[in-house]
Write an enzyme that holds these catalytic residues in place. Structure first.
Site, PDB file in Angstrom:
ATOM      1  N   GLU A  83       1.019  -1.018  -0.003  1.00 11.06           N
ATOM      2  CA  GLU A  83       0.005   0.046   0.243  1.00 11.06           C
ATOM      3  C   GLU A  83       0.766   1.199   0.336  1.00 11.06           C
ATOM      4  O   GLU A  83       1.697   1.378   0.874  1.00 11.06           O
ATOM      5  CB  GLU A  83      -0.857  -0.021   1.358  1.00 11.06           C
ATOM      6  CG  GLU A  83      -1.890  -1.127   1.364  1.00 11.06           C
ATOM      7  CD  GLU A  83      -3.321  -0.733   0.789  1.00 11.06           C
ATOM      8  OE1 GLU A  83      -3.374   0.543   0.441  1.00 11.06           O
ATOM      9  OE2 GLU A  83      -4.223  -1.389   0.786  1.00 11.06           O
TER      10      GLU A  83
ATOM     11  N   ASP B  16       9.447   5.281  -6.810  1.00 10.29           N
ATOM     12  CA  ASP B  16       8.283   6.113  -6.700  1.00 10.29           C
ATOM     13  C   ASP B  16       8.563   7.412  -7.483  1.00 10.29           C
ATOM     14  O   ASP B  16       9.482   8.183  -7.300  1.00 10.29           O
ATOM     15  CB  ASP B  16       8.080   6.422  -5.395  1.00 10.29           C
ATOM     16  CG  ASP B  16       6.357   6.547  -5.431  1.00 10.29           C
ATOM     17  OD1 ASP B  16       5.832   5.433  -5.527  1.00 10.29           O
ATOM     18  OD2 ASP B  16       6.076   7.650  -4.883  1.00 10.29           O
TER      19      ASP B  16
ATOM     20  N   ASP C 201       4.644  10.198 -20.735  1.00 18.51           N
ATOM     21  CA  ASP C 201       5.678  10.522 -21.821  1.00 18.51           C
ATOM     22  C   ASP C 201       4.936  11.036 -22.997  1.00 18.51           C
ATOM     23  O   ASP C 201       5.666  12.108 -23.630  1.00 18.51           O
ATOM     24  CB  ASP C 201       6.418   9.264 -22.035  1.00 18.51           C
ATOM     25  CG  ASP C 201       7.385   8.798 -21.130  1.00 18.51           C
ATOM     26  OD1 ASP C 201       7.783   9.510 -20.359  1.00 18.51           O
ATOM     27  OD2 ASP C 201       7.666   7.452 -21.186  1.00 18.51           O
TER      28      ASP C 201
ATOM     29  N   ARG D  67      14.664   9.196 -13.898  1.00 21.34           N
ATOM     30  CA  ARG D  67      14.942   7.711 -13.259  1.00 21.34           C
ATOM     31  C   ARG D  67      16.372   7.532 -13.638  1.00 21.34           C
ATOM     32  O   ARG D  67      17.224   6.955 -12.885  1.00 21.34           O
ATOM     33  CB  ARG D  67      13.921   6.892 -14.204  1.00 21.34           C
ATOM     34  CG  ARG D  67      14.103   5.401 -13.725  1.00 21.34           C
ATOM     35  CD  ARG D  67      13.036   4.481 -14.451  1.00 21.34           C
ATOM     36  NE  ARG D  67      11.771   4.739 -13.445  1.00 21.34           N
ATOM     37  CZ  ARG D  67      10.778   5.547 -14.187  1.00 21.34           C
ATOM     38  NH1 ARG D  67      10.813   5.726 -15.496  1.00 21.34           N
ATOM     39  NH2 ARG D  67       9.770   5.773 -13.335  1.00 21.34           N
TER      40      ARG D  67
HETATM   41  P1  ITT Z   1       4.927   0.411  -8.781  1.00 17.33           P
HETATM   42  O1  ITT Z   1       4.385   1.210  -7.717  1.00 17.33           O
HETATM   43  O2  ITT Z   1       4.677  -1.071  -8.984  1.00 17.33           O
HETATM   44  O3  ITT Z   1       6.482   0.703  -9.048  1.00 17.33           O
HETATM   45  P2  ITT Z   1       3.537   2.457 -10.427  1.00 17.33           P
HETATM   46  O4  ITT Z   1       3.312   2.753 -12.005  1.00 17.33           O
HETATM   47  O5  ITT Z   1       2.216   2.502  -9.574  1.00 17.33           O
HETATM   48  O6  ITT Z   1       4.255   1.088 -10.133  1.00 17.33           O
HETATM   49  P3  ITT Z   1       4.253   4.943  -8.923  1.00 17.33           P
HETATM   50  O7  ITT Z   1       3.405   4.723  -7.757  1.00 17.33           O
HETATM   51  O8  ITT Z   1       5.844   5.331  -8.738  1.00 17.33           O
HETATM   52  O9  ITT Z   1       4.545   3.765  -9.772  1.00 17.33           O
HETATM   53  O10 ITT Z   1       3.618   5.862 -10.064  1.00 17.33           O
HETATM   54  C1  ITT Z   1       4.175   6.314 -10.993  1.00 17.33           C
HETATM   55  C2  ITT Z   1       3.480   7.053 -12.107  1.00 17.33           C
HETATM   56  O11 ITT Z   1       3.965   8.111 -12.581  1.00 17.33           O
HETATM   57  C3  ITT Z   1       3.283   5.941 -13.306  1.00 17.33           C
HETATM   58  O12 ITT Z   1       2.187   5.210 -13.323  1.00 17.33           O
HETATM   59  C4  ITT Z   1       3.261   7.397 -14.463  1.00 17.33           C
HETATM   60  O13 ITT Z   1       1.849   7.785 -14.710  1.00 17.33           O
HETATM   61  C5  ITT Z   1       3.918   8.522 -13.941  1.00 17.33           C
HETATM   62  N1  ITT Z   1       5.462   8.298 -14.290  1.00 17.33           N
HETATM   63  C6  ITT Z   1       6.458   7.868 -13.446  1.00 17.33           C
HETATM   64  N2  ITT Z   1       7.693   7.748 -14.566  1.00 17.33           N
HETATM   65  C7  ITT Z   1       7.135   8.070 -15.409  1.00 17.33           C
HETATM   66  C8  ITT Z   1       7.919   8.127 -16.661  1.00 17.33           C
HETATM   67  O14 ITT Z   1       9.279   7.964 -16.927  1.00 17.33           O
HETATM   68  N3  ITT Z   1       7.160   8.516 -17.843  1.00 17.33           N
HETATM   69  C9  ITT Z   1       5.922   8.722 -17.945  1.00 17.33           C
HETATM   70  N4  ITT Z   1       4.996   8.699 -16.537  1.00 17.33           N
HETATM   71  C10 ITT Z   1       5.717   8.470 -15.554  1.00 17.33           C
END
Ligand code: ITT
Length: 198
Positions: free
Chosen positions: A44, A73, A157, A183
């Site tokens: 969570e 994150d 993106d 990242r």
């Molecule tokens: P995990 O928690 O399992 O790692 P998640 O996708 O839910 O996967 P986050 O809670 O960190 O990860 O949310 C990240 C969100 O932010 C992701 O779903 C995208 O909407 C956005 N995001 C993060 N990095 C990105 C990137 O490199 N390009 C585009 N959108 C990105």
């Protein structure tokens, strides 16, 4: 005799994140993510900052398995929206992980706005035996456009043009994105940290 690359478990089920991390650290580690461990519970994300959520994910998974765990994150902060969607980026459109709905909401919220600036932010935590060992952050500034452009990448993106470019991350593709993304900027610090501590 050659020894096998050490294993690094990435505490994510987002295959795009894993692919980007693998392309940057894959020469050094066998990069495996949480999809290889279906028995792992969903962690969570109850934090209100990227660091809190990254910590929850890395420490939570590293309590369940031996070895180094890396979490990510990340999200998009938009100035004209007071920093939204921020830590709630993955569910901004109302449904967790639905990129189309997230982008649709972002376009609606940004319609008619002249201030277009924002940034992608990424915080990563390295953990072992249930405890954080280090954390790293990276960001990339850019502008939000009106309509999606390009087909590569994921998430926001197609709507994000990094400063100094005239194409979106989706148009630039992963090879370019991975040289300047939030990242990759967090990961380059990790590489330096591992050189000293691993
Ligand atoms: P995990 O928690 O399992 O790692 P998640 O996708 O839910 O996967 P986050 O809670 O960190 O990860 O949310 C990240 C969100 O932010 C992701 O779903 C995208 O909407 C956005 N995001 C993060 N990095 C990105 C990137 O490199 N390009 C585009 N959108 C990105």
């Amino acid at each position: 005799m050659l020894s096998a690359a050490p294993r690094l478990i990435v505490a994510t089920r987002n295959a795009h994140k894993t692919a980007e991390i693998r392309s940057m650290l894959g020469g050094r580690f066998e990069v495996v993510d949480a999809t290889a461990f279906p028995e792992f519970p969903e962690i969570e994300e109850t934090g209100t900052t990227f660091l809190e959520n990254a910590r929850l994910k890395a420490e939570g998974i590293s309590r369940l398995i031996d070895g180094w765990v890396l979490s990510d994150d990340s999200g998009l902060e938009v100035d004209a929206l007071g920093g939204a969607p921020g830590v709630w980026s993955s569910s901004y459109g109302g449904e967790e992980g639905n990129n189309e709905k997230n982008n649709a909401r972002l376009m609606t919220e940004m319609a008619g706005k002249t201030e277009r600036g924002g940034r992608f932010v990424c915080t990563m935590v390295l953990a072992k035996d249930g405890k954080e060992r280090a954390n790293f952050s990276g960001a990339v500034e850019g502008d939000i456009i009106d309509e999606p452009r390009g087909s590569e990448g994921f998430g926001y993106d197609p709507l994000f043009i990094p400063t100094g470019y005239d194409r979106t991350f989706s148009e630039l593709g992963d090879a370019v994105k991975n040289t300047l993304s939030h990242r990759s900027r967090a990961l380059s610090q990790i590489t330096a940290w591992l050189d000293i501590n691993f």
